[in-house]
Design a protein around this motif. Structure first.
Motif, PDB file in Angstrom:
ATOM      1  N   MET A 107       0.320  -1.051  -0.155  1.00  0.00           N
ATOM      2  CA  MET A 107       0.205  -0.339   0.563  1.00  0.00           C
ATOM      3  C   MET A 107       0.770   1.201   0.256  1.00  0.00           C
ATOM      4  O   MET A 107       0.288   2.374  -0.488  1.00  0.00           O
ATOM      5  N   HIS A 108       2.104   1.445   0.359  1.00  0.00           N
ATOM      6  CA  HIS A 108       3.002   2.150   0.471  1.00  0.00           C
ATOM      7  C   HIS A 108       4.125   2.263   0.074  1.00  0.00           C
ATOM      8  O   HIS A 108       5.147   2.929  -0.007  1.00  0.00           O
ATOM      9  N   GLY A 109       3.596   2.099  -1.722  1.00  0.00           N
ATOM     10  CA  GLY A 109       5.145   2.183  -2.689  1.00  0.00           C
ATOM     11  C   GLY A 109       5.428   1.576  -3.389  1.00  0.00           C
ATOM     12  O   GLY A 109       6.577   1.429  -4.202  1.00  0.00           O
ATOM     13  N   GLY A 110       5.249   0.461  -3.187  1.00  0.00           N
ATOM     14  CA  GLY A 110       5.523  -0.600  -4.159  1.00  0.00           C
ATOM     15  C   GLY A 110       6.110  -1.968  -3.020  1.00  0.00           C
ATOM     16  O   GLY A 110       6.846  -2.149  -1.942  1.00  0.00           O
ATOM     17  N   LEU A 111       5.979  -3.343  -3.995  1.00  0.00           N
ATOM     18  CA  LEU A 111       6.608  -4.369  -3.250  1.00  0.00           C
ATOM     19  C   LEU A 111       8.400  -4.837  -3.454  1.00  0.00           C
ATOM     20  O   LEU A 111       8.586  -5.720  -2.818  1.00  0.00           O
ATOM     21  N   GLU A 112       9.008  -4.047  -3.945  1.00  0.00           N
ATOM     22  CA  GLU A 112      10.307  -4.312  -4.459  1.00  0.00           C
ATOM     23  C   GLU A 112      10.598  -3.958  -3.374  1.00  0.00           C
ATOM     24  O   GLU A 112      11.997  -4.489  -2.826  1.00  0.00           O
ATOM     25  N   ARG A 113       9.922  -2.865  -2.150  1.00  0.00           N
ATOM     26  CA  ARG A 113      11.054  -3.131  -0.737  1.00  0.00           C
ATOM     27  C   ARG A 113      11.750  -3.855  -0.429  1.00  0.00           C
ATOM     28  O   ARG A 113      12.134  -3.858   0.510  1.00  0.00           O
ATOM     29  N   THR A 114      10.102  -5.024   0.191  1.00  0.00           N
ATOM     30  CA  THR A 114       9.982  -5.975   0.854  1.00  0.00           C
ATOM     31  C   THR A 114      10.511  -7.434   0.095  1.00  0.00           C
ATOM     32  O   THR A 114       9.869  -8.769  -0.025  1.00  0.00           O
ATOM     33  N   ALA A 115      11.011  -7.576  -1.701  1.00  0.00           N
ATOM     34  CA  ALA A 115      11.375  -8.533  -2.455  1.00  0.00           C
ATOM     35  C   ALA A 115      12.465  -9.019  -1.806  1.00  0.00           C
ATOM     36  O   ALA A 115      13.608  -9.044  -0.745  1.00  0.00           O
ATOM     37  N   PRO A 116      12.290 -10.507  -2.450  1.00  0.00           N
ATOM     38  CA  PRO A 116      13.137 -11.472  -1.966  1.00  0.00           C
ATOM     39  C   PRO A 116      14.789 -10.371  -2.973  1.00  0.00           C
ATOM     40  O   PRO A 116      14.865  -9.856  -3.394  1.00  0.00           O
ATOM     41  N   ARG A 117      16.446 -11.153  -1.885  1.00  0.00           N
ATOM     42  CA  ARG A 117      17.277 -10.540  -2.169  1.00  0.00           C
ATOM     43  C   ARG A 117      18.608 -11.590  -2.419  1.00  0.00           C
ATOM     44  O   ARG A 117      18.614 -12.093  -1.249  1.00  0.00           O
ATOM     45  N   PHE A 118      18.964 -11.271  -3.030  1.00  0.00           N
ATOM     46  CA  PHE A 118      20.538 -11.896  -3.213  1.00  0.00           C
ATOM     47  C   PHE A 118      21.379 -11.435  -2.201  1.00  0.00           C
ATOM     48  O   PHE A 118      21.293 -10.372  -2.138  1.00  0.00           O
ATOM     49  N   ILE A 119      22.622 -12.753  -1.935  1.00  0.00           N
ATOM     50  CA  ILE A 119      23.174 -12.072  -0.880  1.00  0.00           C
ATOM     51  C   ILE A 119      24.178 -13.479  -1.062  1.00  0.00           C
ATOM     52  O   ILE A 119      24.649 -14.725  -1.491  1.00  0.00           O
ATOM     53  N   GLU A 120      25.238 -13.325  -0.539  1.00  0.00           N
ATOM     54  CA  GLU A 120      26.648 -13.677  -0.655  1.00  0.00           C
ATOM     55  C   GLU A 120      27.465 -14.391  -1.568  1.00  0.00           C
ATOM     56  O   GLU A 120      27.328 -15.484  -1.842  1.00  0.00           O
ATOM     57  N   ASP A 121      27.384 -13.062  -2.935  1.00  0.00           N
ATOM     58  CA  ASP A 121      27.902 -13.652  -4.257  1.00  0.00           C
ATOM     59  C   ASP A 121      26.466 -14.293  -4.716  1.00  0.00           C
ATOM     60  O   ASP A 121      27.283 -15.318  -5.662  1.00  0.00           O
ATOM     61  N   ASP A 122      25.493 -13.745  -4.552  1.00  0.00           N
ATOM     62  CA  ASP A 122      24.225 -14.906  -4.723  1.00  0.00           C
ATOM     63  C   ASP A 122      23.893 -16.604  -4.424  1.00  0.00           C
ATOM     64  O   ASP A 122      23.979 -16.858  -4.813  1.00  0.00           O
ATOM     65  N   GLY A 123      25.160 -16.393  -3.649  1.00  0.00           N
ATOM     66  CA  GLY A 123      25.295 -18.049  -3.141  1.00  0.00           C
ATOM     67  C   GLY A 123      23.849 -18.343  -2.659  1.00  0.00           C
ATOM     68  O   GLY A 123      23.359 -19.712  -2.231  1.00  0.00           O
ATOM     69  N   LYS A 124      23.547 -17.616  -1.486  1.00  0.00           N
ATOM     70  CA  LYS A 124      22.403 -17.309  -0.357  1.00  0.00           C
ATOM     71  C   LYS A 124      20.899 -16.213  -1.097  1.00  0.00           C
ATOM     72  O   LYS A 124      21.210 -15.601  -1.549  1.00  0.00           O
ATOM     73  N   LEU A 125      20.171 -16.945  -0.638  1.00  0.00           N
ATOM     74  CA  LEU A 125      18.755 -15.927  -0.787  1.00  0.00           C
ATOM     75  C   LEU A 125      18.710 -15.379   1.049  1.00  0.00           C
ATOM     76  O   LEU A 125      17.831 -16.239   1.196  1.00  0.00           O
TER      77      LEU A 125
END
Length: 265
Positions: A107-125
């Motif tokens: 409701m406040h600006g878009g779901l991309e702010r709580t979207a899944p994120r890659f981390i640790e050189d893309d080895g973790k999600l």
């Protein structure tokens, strides 16, 4: 797609249903779109589809490429996140990973702010999931290749209260904001660095500056506040500078990539 800034069209192509989400790979070679009928990846260099339509995952709510551009994560309306290899078509790398977005961010600006994120050189999600007993949210690290859970940390926050999930530009810090406050974690050890009240009536967004040393928070009290990423005292982050006042509720605030400028909206 268009040449920028001239605005000359480069290419037009048909999509399966209306695209609602777009994401470029970091090097710009690939463009992914997502919507009610799934997702698909376009190869901008070769001017062709990188694979078939990924239609079996249902409606796609958010898309993001990994740092190397060879992996794509799709957050879907069935509360699952799926990781795909750009070169391997429509087959997920591993099993789906639970993920909830939180109704507040919708409701406040878009779901991309709580979207899944890659981390640790893309080895973790990084994702949010729900504890079946407490019905509260966890911050979850999963292996991107298999979907296997690596670690889950209770946030003691209801799903509706989630407002942002981010990784610092240098990849060293994970930050989560909610109605309850802000938490920061060491990305590699997963130890909590800070857990503090942001001082807003309700926080809307957070961002870490390009140096990775300062976090800003903004919210419904019309202020933008600045916090030190390191050196928390008793898990409370040190407040830096005077808050910036916006004319109304601050839904988004951003550091300019080169520093020296901040935009609020």
């Amino acid at each position: 797609q268009y040449h920028f800034p001239a605005g000359d069209p480069i290419e037009r192509f048909e999509t399966a249903g209306p695209p609602r989400h777009l994401a470029f790979s970091p090097d710009g070679r690939y463009l992914a779109y997502g919507g009610p009928r799934g997702a698909r990846i376009r190869d901008n260099r070769d001017r062709k589809w990188a694979g078939p339509q990924i239609s079996h995952i249902g409606e796609v709510i958010a898309l993001s490429f990994g740092s190397r551009g060879d992996r794509l994560v799709a957050g879907c309306s069935d509360r699952q996140a799926r990781v795909f290899s750009v070169s391997d078509g429509d087959t997920p790398l591993g099993k789906p990973v639970p993920h909830v977005f939180g109704s507040h961010s919708e409701m406040h600006g878009g779901l991309e702010r709580t979207a899944p994120r890659f981390i640790e050189d893309d080895g973790k999600l990084l994702t949010f999931d729900i504890d079946p007993t407490t019905k509260l949210c966890n911050l979850r690290w999963s292996d991107t290749a298999s979907g296997r859970e690596v670690q889950s940390i209770p946030l003691f926050v209801e799903e509706a209260g989630l407002t942002a999930l981010l990784v610092s530009p240098n990849g060293k810090v994970v930050a989560v904001s909610s109605a309850n406050g802000v938490r920061m974690f060491d990305a590699s050890t997963r130890q909590m660095l800070a857990d503090f009240d942001h001082g807003h009536e309700l926080t809307e967004d957070i961002q870490i500056d390009p140096t990775g040393q300062m976090l800003l928070s903004c919210g419904s009290d019309t202020s933008v506040r600045f916090w030190a990423v390191e050196g928390a005292e008793g898990l409370r982050a040190k407040l830096l500078y005077h808050p910036i006042r916006h004319p109304g509720m601050v839904v988004r605030a951003r550091f300019a990539p080169g520093g020296g400028l901040i935009a609020t909206a």
